[in-house]
Motif scaffolding. Structure first.
Motif, short mmCIF file in Angstrom:
data_model
loop_
_atom_site.label_atom_id
_atom_site.label_comp_id
_atom_site.label_asym_id
_atom_site.label_seq_id
_atom_site.Cartn_x
_atom_site.Cartn_y
_atom_site.Cartn_z
N HIS A 58 37.83 45.47 38.32
CA HIS A 58 37.88 46.70 37.52
C HIS A 58 39.08 47.51 37.99
O HIS A 58 39.20 47.82 39.16
N LEU A 59 39.94 47.84 37.06
CA LEU A 59 41.16 48.56 37.37
C LEU A 59 41.06 50.01 36.89
O LEU A 59 40.46 50.29 35.86
N PRO A 60 41.72 50.93 37.61
CA PRO A 60 42.36 50.71 38.91
C PRO A 60 41.41 51.06 40.04
O PRO A 60 40.54 51.91 39.89
N TYR A 61 41.62 50.42 41.18
CA TYR A 61 40.89 50.76 42.39
C TYR A 61 41.77 50.47 43.60
O TYR A 61 41.50 49.57 44.38
N PRO A 62 42.87 51.24 43.71
CA PRO A 62 43.75 51.04 44.86
C PRO A 62 43.06 51.47 46.15
O PRO A 62 42.21 52.37 46.11
N PRO A 63 43.34 50.81 47.28
CA PRO A 63 44.35 49.77 47.48
C PRO A 63 43.81 48.35 47.29
O PRO A 63 44.46 47.39 47.70
N PHE A 64 42.66 48.20 46.66
CA PHE A 64 42.05 46.89 46.52
C PHE A 64 42.56 46.12 45.30
O PHE A 64 42.78 44.91 45.37
N GLN A 65 42.73 46.82 44.20
CA GLN A 65 43.35 46.21 43.03
C GLN A 65 43.84 47.30 42.09
O GLN A 65 43.11 48.23 41.78
N SER A 66 45.09 47.19 41.71
CA SER A 66 45.67 48.11 40.74
C SER A 66 46.97 47.51 40.23
O SER A 66 47.52 46.60 40.85
N ASP A 95 40.05 42.18 33.70
CA ASP A 95 39.63 43.57 33.92
C ASP A 95 38.37 43.85 33.11
O ASP A 95 38.38 43.74 31.88
N THR A 96 37.29 44.20 33.78
CA THR A 96 36.00 44.40 33.11
C THR A 96 35.31 45.66 33.62
O THR A 96 35.62 46.15 34.70
N PRO A 97 34.33 46.18 32.88
CA PRO A 97 33.57 47.34 33.35
C PRO A 97 32.81 47.01 34.63
O PRO A 97 32.27 45.91 34.76
N PHE A 98 32.72 47.97 35.51
CA PHE A 98 32.08 47.72 36.81
C PHE A 98 30.59 47.41 36.67
O PHE A 98 30.01 46.69 37.48
N GLU A 99 29.96 47.95 35.65
CA GLU A 99 28.52 47.73 35.47
C GLU A 99 28.18 46.25 35.39
O GLU A 99 27.09 45.82 35.77
N ASN A 100 29.12 45.46 34.90
CA ASN A 100 28.88 44.01 34.78
C ASN A 100 28.80 43.33 36.14
O ASN A 100 28.20 42.27 36.27
N PHE A 101 29.43 43.94 37.15
CA PHE A 101 29.37 43.34 38.49
C PHE A 101 27.97 43.52 39.08
O PHE A 101 27.49 42.67 39.82
N LYS A 102 27.34 44.62 38.76
CA LYS A 102 26.02 44.90 39.31
C LYS A 102 24.96 43.97 38.71
O LYS A 102 24.01 43.57 39.37
N THR A 103 25.15 43.60 37.44
CA THR A 103 24.18 42.75 36.77
C THR A 103 24.54 41.27 36.85
O THR A 103 23.70 40.41 36.59
N ASP A 113 34.64 33.24 37.46
CA ASP A 113 34.10 32.47 38.58
C ASP A 113 33.52 33.37 39.64
O ASP A 113 32.51 33.05 40.27
N LEU A 114 34.18 34.50 39.87
CA LEU A 114 33.75 35.44 40.91
C LEU A 114 34.14 36.84 40.53
O LEU A 114 34.93 37.05 39.59
N ALA A 115 33.60 37.80 41.25
CA ALA A 115 33.97 39.20 41.06
C ALA A 115 34.50 39.75 42.37
O ALA A 115 33.94 39.50 43.44
N ALA A 116 35.60 40.49 42.29
CA ALA A 116 36.22 41.12 43.46
C ALA A 116 36.62 42.52 43.04
O ALA A 116 37.57 42.70 42.30
N ALA A 117 35.86 43.50 43.52
CA ALA A 117 36.09 44.86 43.05
C ALA A 117 35.71 45.91 44.09
O ALA A 117 35.22 46.97 43.75
N GLY A 118 35.93 45.61 45.36
CA GLY A 118 35.56 46.56 46.39
C GLY A 118 34.10 46.93 46.25
O GLY A 118 33.74 48.11 46.28
N MET A 119 33.23 45.93 46.11
CA MET A 119 31.83 46.18 45.81
C MET A 119 30.96 46.12 47.05
O MET A 119 30.99 45.17 47.82
N THR A 120 30.16 47.18 47.24
CA THR A 120 29.27 47.26 48.38
C THR A 120 28.11 46.28 48.24
O THR A 120 27.52 46.15 47.16
#
Length: 284
Positions: A58-66, A95-103, A113-120
């Motif tokens: 999910h963009l932007p989220y510096p410094p992890f992805q932007s 680039d996708t909405p963050f809510e999709n990472f939670k579900t 294949d995977l999600a990488a979005a600074g996710m706790t």
């Protein structure tokens, strides 16, 4: 981060070929592209699309992805680049909405294949996706204007300040647990802009985001951290439940990077001074 968002419209999807210079192109990946044999990478990892490792973010989220100079870059991007290299393929970013990472929606539908979005990593999210070993120890920060008179989280609470946070993130959850009714923003950039423009007087946001933001002299002159909040959070990459081979490949890349010094170099390039705790080898 929890970290992006029920009320936002889905962003235009963008694919980025990392090995080809991360040139941003419009479009989206489709599942079932070719036979499973043609989509099998090193280590027997079956990919959603032949010849590439498709990463949801999910963009932007510096410094992890932007997006920087027309290319999607950052710490997460660099870490997953290592996985793609081990698999002998190129990384593509969606680039996708963050809510999709939670579900786990985009993983389950075969978009990524995977999600990488600074996710706790949380127990609730583990119900929907499988997490990698932690690759980053994260804390929250209370950021305020230097002329705000706010000296701590307790002070902000006592003064009943208007506080902002990113929607559907652990930062927002923490603010609510502390008795705030935070103003929700769609992205980390929107949170910081809300503080800059006076929409809110303080924000709770992931500390590494603040680190990067305060590197700008104008920001550092006007804003400061009023408190560090150690919530014990750790970030993890996610895969579809049961995708053990890809998960093993991700964990191997994380461990190798920590062992050979690559992790430290990437950390200092994208985030700041390296601290040993950031490379905690503990598994989720």
């Amino acid at each position: 981060m929890t970290t992006l968002l029920g009320r936002r419209r889905a962003r235009a999807l963008a694919a980025v070929t990392v090995a080809a210079g991360l040139a941003l192109v419009a479009g989206c990946t489709s599942s079932g592209n070719g036979s499973s044999a043609s989509r099998t990478a090193a280590g027997g990892v079956v990919l959603v699309k032949a010849g590439q490792l498709t990463t949801c973010t999910h963009l932007p989220y510096p410094p992890f992805q932007s997006e920087i100079d027309g290319r999607v870059q950052g710490f997460d991007v660099s870490m997953i680049d290592l996985v793609a290299k081990d698999l002998g393929v190129k990384q593509q970013i969606l680039d996708t909405p963050f809510e999709n990472f939670k579900t786990g929606a985009f993983l389950n539908s075969g978009e990524c294949d995977l999600a990488a979005a600074g996710m706790t990593i949380t127990a609730e999210r583990k119900k929907n996706v499988d997490f990698s070993a932690p690759y980053f120890d994260a804390t929250q920060a209370l950021l305020v204007g230097k002329d705000s008179g706010i000296t701590s989280l307790a002070d902000a609470k006592a003064k009943k300040v208007r506080l902002g946070a990113q929607a559907q993130t652990t930062g927002e959850d923490y603010a609510r647990k502390q008795g705030f009714d935070p103003v929700s923003f769609e992205s980390s950039d929107a949170v910081l802009n809300g503080l800059r423009t006076g929409q809110v007087k303080a924000v709770i946001i992931d500390y590494p985001v603040v680190q990067g933001w305060l590197k700008d002299k104008a920001n550092a002159n006007a804003f400061q951290i009023a408190g560090n909040i150690n919530t014990g959070e750790q970030y993890g990459f996610t895969v579809k439940k049961g995708n053990t081979k890809l998960l093993a490949a991700i964990n191997k890349a994380i461990a190798d990077a920590k062992a050979d010094g690559t992790y430290e170099k990437l950390y200092e390039k994208w985030i700041g001074p390296y601290e040993q705790s950031a490379a905690s080898p503990s598994a989720s």
